[in-house]
Design a protein around this motif. Structure first.
Motif, PDB file in Angstrom:
ATOM      1  N   LYS A 116      55.473  38.751 -31.008  1.00  0.00           N
ATOM      2  CA  LYS A 116      55.727  37.678 -31.977  1.00  0.00           C
ATOM      3  C   LYS A 116      55.835  36.347 -31.232  1.00  0.00           C
ATOM      4  CE  LYS A 116      58.132  40.716 -35.237  1.00  0.00           C
ATOM      5  NZ  LYS A 116      56.947  41.411 -35.548  1.00  0.00           N
ATOM      6  N   GLY A 117      55.277  35.308 -31.833  1.00  0.00           N
ATOM      7  CA  GLY A 117      55.341  33.996 -31.210  1.00  0.00           C
ATOM      8  C   GLY A 117      54.185  33.712 -30.268  1.00  0.00           C
ATOM      9  N   ARG A 118      53.319  34.689 -30.075  1.00  0.00           N
ATOM     10  CA  ARG A 118      52.130  34.463 -29.247  1.00  0.00           C
ATOM     11  C   ARG A 118      50.905  34.448 -30.142  1.00  0.00           C
ATOM     12  NH1 ARG A 118      52.317  36.652 -23.232  1.00  0.00           N
ATOM     13  NH2 ARG A 118      54.501  36.213 -22.857  1.00  0.00           N
ATOM     14  N   ASP A 119      49.958  33.629 -29.756  1.00  0.00           N
ATOM     15  CA  ASP A 119      48.690  33.583 -30.482  1.00  0.00           C
ATOM     16  C   ASP A 119      47.625  34.283 -29.657  1.00  0.00           C
ATOM     17  OD1 ASP A 119      49.587  32.202 -32.713  1.00  0.00           O
ATOM     18  OD2 ASP A 119      49.264  30.258 -31.778  1.00  0.00           O
ATOM     19  N   PHE A 120      46.768  34.999 -30.337  1.00  0.00           N
ATOM     20  CA  PHE A 120      45.700  35.740 -29.682  1.00  0.00           C
ATOM     21  C   PHE A 120      44.366  35.373 -30.299  1.00  0.00           C
ATOM     22  CE2 PHE A 120      49.512  38.285 -29.311  1.00  0.00           C
ATOM     23  CZ  PHE A 120      49.467  38.739 -28.007  1.00  0.00           C
ATOM     24  N   GLN A 121      43.357  35.433 -29.486  1.00  0.00           N
ATOM     25  CA  GLN A 121      41.994  35.323 -29.974  1.00  0.00           C
ATOM     26  C   GLN A 121      41.349  36.666 -29.660  1.00  0.00           C
ATOM     27  OE1 GLN A 121      38.806  32.930 -27.926  1.00  0.00           O
ATOM     28  NE2 GLN A 121      39.210  31.609 -29.691  1.00  0.00           N
ATOM     29  N   VAL A 122      40.831  37.327 -30.686  1.00  0.00           N
ATOM     30  CA  VAL A 122      40.192  38.622 -30.507  1.00  0.00           C
ATOM     31  C   VAL A 122      38.730  38.475 -30.900  1.00  0.00           C
ATOM     32  CG1 VAL A 122      40.152  41.055 -31.219  1.00  0.00           C
ATOM     33  CG2 VAL A 122      42.345  39.867 -30.987  1.00  0.00           C
ATOM     34  N   LYS A 123      37.850  38.820 -29.976  1.00  0.00           N
ATOM     35  CA  LYS A 123      36.415  38.701 -30.210  1.00  0.00           C
ATOM     36  C   LYS A 123      35.784  40.079 -30.080  1.00  0.00           C
ATOM     37  CE  LYS A 123      32.209  36.704 -28.379  1.00  0.00           C
ATOM     38  NZ  LYS A 123      31.502  37.179 -27.213  1.00  0.00           N
ATOM     39  N   LEU A 124      34.997  40.441 -31.075  1.00  0.00           N
ATOM     40  CA  LEU A 124      34.246  41.689 -30.999  1.00  0.00           C
ATOM     41  C   LEU A 124      33.046  41.457 -30.087  1.00  0.00           C
ATOM     42  CD1 LEU A 124      33.757  44.608 -32.077  1.00  0.00           C
ATOM     43  CD2 LEU A 124      32.343  43.558 -33.845  1.00  0.00           C
ATOM     44  N   CYS A 125      33.016  42.131 -28.965  1.00  0.00           N
ATOM     45  CA  CYS A 125      31.888  41.998 -28.034  1.00  0.00           C
ATOM     46  C   CYS A 125      30.692  42.802 -28.538  1.00  0.00           C
ATOM     47  CB  CYS A 125      32.289  42.490 -26.644  1.00  0.00           C
ATOM     48  SG  CYS A 125      33.651  41.571 -25.922  1.00  0.00           S
ATOM     49  N   HIS A 126      30.957  44.044 -28.919  1.00  0.00           N
ATOM     50  CA  HIS A 126      29.925  44.897 -29.506  1.00  0.00           C
ATOM     51  C   HIS A 126      30.605  46.103 -30.160  1.00  0.00           C
ATOM     52  CE1 HIS A 126      30.181  46.516 -25.268  1.00  0.00           C
ATOM     53  NE2 HIS A 126      30.386  47.608 -25.963  1.00  0.00           N
ATOM     54  N   SER A 127      29.825  46.845 -30.954  1.00  0.00           N
ATOM     55  CA  SER A 127      30.412  47.979 -31.663  1.00  0.00           C
ATOM     56  C   SER A 127      29.414  49.124 -31.814  1.00  0.00           C
ATOM     57  CB  SER A 127      30.909  47.550 -33.050  1.00  0.00           C
ATOM     58  OG  SER A 127      29.821  47.320 -33.917  1.00  0.00           O
ATOM     59  N   ILE A 128      29.944  50.251 -32.141  1.00  0.00           N
ATOM     60  CA  ILE A 128      29.143  51.446 -32.388  1.00  0.00           C
ATOM     61  C   ILE A 128      28.221  51.211 -33.586  1.00  0.00           C
ATOM     62  CG2 ILE A 128      29.286  53.874 -33.109  1.00  0.00           C
ATOM     63  CD1 ILE A 128      31.934  53.971 -31.397  1.00  0.00           C
ATOM     64  N   LEU A 129      28.729  50.537 -34.614  1.00  0.00           N
ATOM     65  CA  LEU A 129      27.895  50.263 -35.792  1.00  0.00           C
ATOM     66  C   LEU A 129      26.754  49.295 -35.476  1.00  0.00           C
ATOM     67  CD1 LEU A 129      30.445  50.059 -38.749  1.00  0.00           C
ATOM     68  CD2 LEU A 129      28.755  51.839 -38.269  1.00  0.00           C
ATOM     69  N   GLN A 130      26.856  48.583 -34.356  1.00  0.00           N
ATOM     70  CA  GLN A 130      25.760  47.717 -33.907  1.00  0.00           C
ATOM     71  C   GLN A 130      24.781  48.492 -33.025  1.00  0.00           C
ATOM     72  OE1 GLN A 130      28.141  44.734 -31.912  1.00  0.00           O
ATOM     73  NE2 GLN A 130      28.160  43.385 -33.705  1.00  0.00           N
ATOM     74  N   GLY A 131      25.050  49.787 -32.836  1.00  0.00           N
ATOM     75  CA  GLY A 131      24.164  50.620 -32.029  1.00  0.00           C
ATOM     76  C   GLY A 131      24.597  50.799 -30.585  1.00  0.00           C
ATOM     77  N   GLU A 132      25.786  50.296 -30.242  1.00  0.00           N
ATOM     78  CA  GLU A 132      26.301  50.422 -28.875  1.00  0.00           C
ATOM     79  C   GLU A 132      27.073  51.742 -28.729  1.00  0.00           C
ATOM     80  OE1 GLU A 132      25.543  48.328 -26.441  1.00  0.00           O
ATOM     81  OE2 GLU A 132      24.442  47.009 -27.803  1.00  0.00           O
ATOM     82  N   PRO A 133      27.307  52.176 -27.489  1.00  0.00           N
ATOM     83  CA  PRO A 133      28.003  53.456 -27.288  1.00  0.00           C
ATOM     84  C   PRO A 133      29.507  53.402 -27.548  1.00  0.00           C
ATOM     85  CG  PRO A 133      27.442  52.471 -25.174  1.00  0.00           C
ATOM     86  CD  PRO A 133      26.818  51.607 -26.244  1.00  0.00           C
ATOM     87  N   CYS A 135      33.027  50.479 -28.947  1.00  0.00           N
ATOM     88  CA  CYS A 135      33.451  49.220 -29.567  1.00  0.00           C
ATOM     89  C   CYS A 135      34.332  48.497 -28.558  1.00  0.00           C
ATOM     90  CB  CYS A 135      34.253  49.485 -30.839  1.00  0.00           C
ATOM     91  SG  CYS A 135      33.336  50.356 -32.111  1.00  0.00           S
ATOM     92  N   LYS A 136      33.946  47.284 -28.199  1.00  0.00           N
ATOM     93  CA  LYS A 136      34.677  46.547 -27.176  1.00  0.00           C
ATOM     94  C   LYS A 136      35.155  45.212 -27.733  1.00  0.00           C
ATOM     95  CE  LYS A 136      34.317  45.226 -22.320  1.00  0.00           C
ATOM     96  NZ  LYS A 136      33.485  45.352 -21.118  1.00  0.00           N
ATOM     97  N   MET A 137      36.440  44.933 -27.511  1.00  0.00           N
ATOM     98  CA  MET A 137      37.047  43.685 -27.967  1.00  0.00           C
ATOM     99  C   MET A 137      37.575  42.912 -26.762  1.00  0.00           C
ATOM    100  SD  MET A 137      38.182  44.210 -31.593  1.00  0.00           S
ATOM    101  CE  MET A 137      37.676  45.573 -32.616  1.00  0.00           C
ATOM    102  N   ARG A 138      37.348  41.616 -26.780  1.00  0.00           N
ATOM    103  CA  ARG A 138      37.880  40.721 -25.747  1.00  0.00           C
ATOM    104  C   ARG A 138      39.103  40.037 -26.358  1.00  0.00           C
ATOM    105  NH1 ARG A 138      37.840  35.377 -23.880  1.00  0.00           N
ATOM    106  NH2 ARG A 138      37.507  35.167 -21.647  1.00  0.00           N
ATOM    107  N   ILE A 139      40.215  40.137 -25.681  1.00  0.00           N
ATOM    108  CA  ILE A 139      41.472  39.597 -26.180  1.00  0.00           C
ATOM    109  C   ILE A 139      41.928  38.495 -25.229  1.00  0.00           C
ATOM    110  CG2 ILE A 139      43.898  40.141 -26.629  1.00  0.00           C
ATOM    111  CD1 ILE A 139      42.607  43.123 -27.061  1.00  0.00           C
TER     112      ILE A 139
END
Length: 145
Positions: A116-133, A135-139
């Motif tokens: 609590k009190g921290r801000d995060f930026q979460v970016k989807l790098c790629h996902s299984i539904l995009q055809g990748e092996p 799901c990777k998120m950059r936080i």
């Protein structure tokens, strides 16, 4: 109307939303999904790590099907899921990668619930539904309020 037909129309509907609208829509979806159990798993990791984010992401490697990575201590992390855990996808109801916004929102909600009190930026790098092996998120930790 068959349930599969309903989901096809659902996919069309979310495709018609702007990225901002999809974020708002899937924010509630993501909260509901993790409140059903995943958040308690993350909370246990948080407690085991004594609130230390670097340790938390290292401990995430103990979870089945999850990889945590510290890129820059205290600031940048990767969270990778080795399989899709979305029930809508697992049952074959939804196949659009747009649904991955729900996962992104669930990770964001979980992190904000724990730190609590921290801000995060979460970016989807790629996902299984995009055809990748996986799901990777950059936080990225934004700042302390």
């Amino acid at each position: 109307m068959e349930l599969s037909d309903w989901f096809k129309e659902f996919e069309k509907g979310i495709a018609s939303l702007s990225p901002e609208q999809r974020s708002a829509f899937f924010s509630e979806c993501g909260k509901n999904c993790v409140d059903g159990g995943t958040l308690s798993i993350y909370r246990k990791l948080y407690e085991d790590a004594e609130g230390d984010m670097d340790v938390f992401f290292q401990l995430a490697n103990r979870l089945p099907g999850v990889k945590g990575e510290v890129v820059e201590k205290g600031r940048i992390y990767y969270l990778t899921f080795l399989e899709c855990t979305c029930h809508l996808c697992k049952k074959g109801n939804v196949t659009t990668p747009l649904l991955c916004e729900c996962s992104r929102q669930s990770v964001l909600y979980s992190l904000q619930s724990l730190w609590k009190g921290r801000d995060f930026q979460v970016k989807l790098c790629h996902s299984i539904l995009q055809g990748e092996p996986d799901c990777k998120m950059r936080i990225e930790v934004e700042f302390v309020r």
